[in-house]
Design a protein around this motif. Structure first.
Motif, mmCIF file in Angstrom:
data_model
loop_
_atom_site.group_PDB
_atom_site.id
_atom_site.type_symbol
_atom_site.label_atom_id
_atom_site.label_comp_id
_atom_site.label_asym_id
_atom_site.label_seq_id
_atom_site.Cartn_x
_atom_site.Cartn_y
_atom_site.Cartn_z
ATOM 1 N N PRO A 9 -35.979 40.300 151.464
ATOM 2 C CA PRO A 9 -34.974 41.869 151.379
ATOM 3 C C PRO A 9 -35.256 42.398 149.897
ATOM 4 N N SER A 10 -34.918 43.631 150.043
ATOM 5 C CA SER A 10 -34.708 44.331 148.512
ATOM 6 C C SER A 10 -33.442 45.137 148.585
ATOM 7 N N VAL A 11 -32.937 45.491 147.704
ATOM 8 C CA VAL A 11 -31.609 46.022 147.581
ATOM 9 C C VAL A 11 -31.575 47.185 148.636
ATOM 10 N N GLY A 12 -30.785 47.185 149.421
ATOM 11 C CA GLY A 12 -30.529 48.310 150.390
ATOM 12 C C GLY A 12 -31.641 48.495 151.739
ATOM 13 N N SER A 13 -32.215 47.300 151.783
ATOM 14 C CA SER A 13 -33.099 47.238 152.847
ATOM 15 C C SER A 13 -32.488 46.152 153.992
ATOM 16 N N ALA A 14 -32.949 46.464 155.169
ATOM 17 C CA ALA A 14 -32.505 46.011 156.140
ATOM 18 C C ALA A 14 -33.458 44.639 156.504
ATOM 19 N N VAL A 15 -32.931 43.541 156.820
ATOM 20 C CA VAL A 15 -34.022 42.303 157.217
ATOM 21 C C VAL A 15 -33.246 42.155 158.735
ATOM 22 N N THR A 16 -34.263 41.123 159.168
ATOM 23 C CA THR A 16 -34.234 40.840 160.642
ATOM 24 C C THR A 16 -32.977 39.711 160.823
ATOM 25 N N PRO A 17 -32.090 39.896 161.723
ATOM 26 C CA PRO A 17 -30.867 39.010 162.141
ATOM 27 C C PRO A 17 -31.759 37.903 162.570
ATOM 28 N N VAL A 18 -31.183 36.581 162.560
ATOM 29 C CA VAL A 18 -31.860 35.316 162.863
ATOM 30 C C VAL A 18 -30.897 34.390 163.096
ATOM 31 N N VAL A 19 -31.289 33.251 163.829
ATOM 32 C CA VAL A 19 -30.787 32.176 164.359
ATOM 33 C C VAL A 19 -31.356 31.083 163.582
ATOM 34 N N VAL A 20 -30.578 30.178 162.773
ATOM 35 C CA VAL A 20 -31.046 29.391 161.914
ATOM 36 C C VAL A 20 -30.806 27.974 162.477
ATOM 37 N N ASP A 21 -31.759 26.939 162.547
ATOM 38 C CA ASP A 21 -31.661 25.804 163.099
ATOM 39 C C ASP A 21 -31.391 24.671 162.017
ATOM 40 N N ALA A 22 -30.969 23.328 162.330
ATOM 41 C CA ALA A 22 -30.685 22.456 161.394
ATOM 42 C C ALA A 22 -32.026 22.057 160.504
#
Length: 147
Positions: free
Chosen positions: A5-18
């Motif tokens: 990510p950079s300032v103001g950029s959109a990044v992919t939503p994500v599911v994070v596992d353990a």
């Protein structure tokens, strides 16, 4: 795929596992990609199933019991995980239907299938270091985040 990510950029939503969270907690498990994902958390929508909280607590307690970290460090890490900007999805009704079908079809544990189901229900990417889960996600065209 790694989102930087950079300032103001959109990044992919994500599911994070353990498994990814373990890389955030233990330096010897970290990769450049897992560090980048961790740094992106304030700029990203992160969703975890309710199960994630129990799995993370268990992995830290197990590390404490194996003397990989102290009781104090275990408590500190639990507190830090609790402060992360993460949304908890507490939908459990899917376990009896879609989750068990995913687990059967893709030969996953129910635990891994919960993460896959969440990513599929939300239509978002999945971050995992578990090979079987990565394989199943790829076969279902779920976007994977490099970790």
């Amino acid at each position: 795929m790694v989102d930087h990510p950079s300032v103001g950029s959109a990044v992919t939503p994500v599911v994070v596992d353990a498994s990814v969270t373990a890389a955030w907690c233990f330096q010897d498990e970290a990769t450049d990609a897992s560090r980048a994902l961790h740094r992106s958390l304030p700029h990203r929508q992160v969703v975890v199933p309710l199960l994630w909280h129990a799995e993370c607590a268990n992995l830290l307690l197990t590390a404490e019991r194996r003397r990989r970290l102290s009781t104090e460090s275990c408590s500190e890490l639990l507190d830090l995980l609790g402060e992360l900007p993460i949304e908890t999805d507490d939908e459990t009704a899917h376990i009896r239907g879609p989750v068990i079908r995913l687990a059967r079809t893709h030969r996953l544990t129910v635990y891994d299938a919960i993460y896959l189901d969440l990513a599929m229900r939300r239509g978002i990417a999945l971050a995992t270091r578990e090979n079987d889960l990565r394989r199943a996600a790829a076969s279902l065209n779920v976007t994977l985040i490099q970790t």
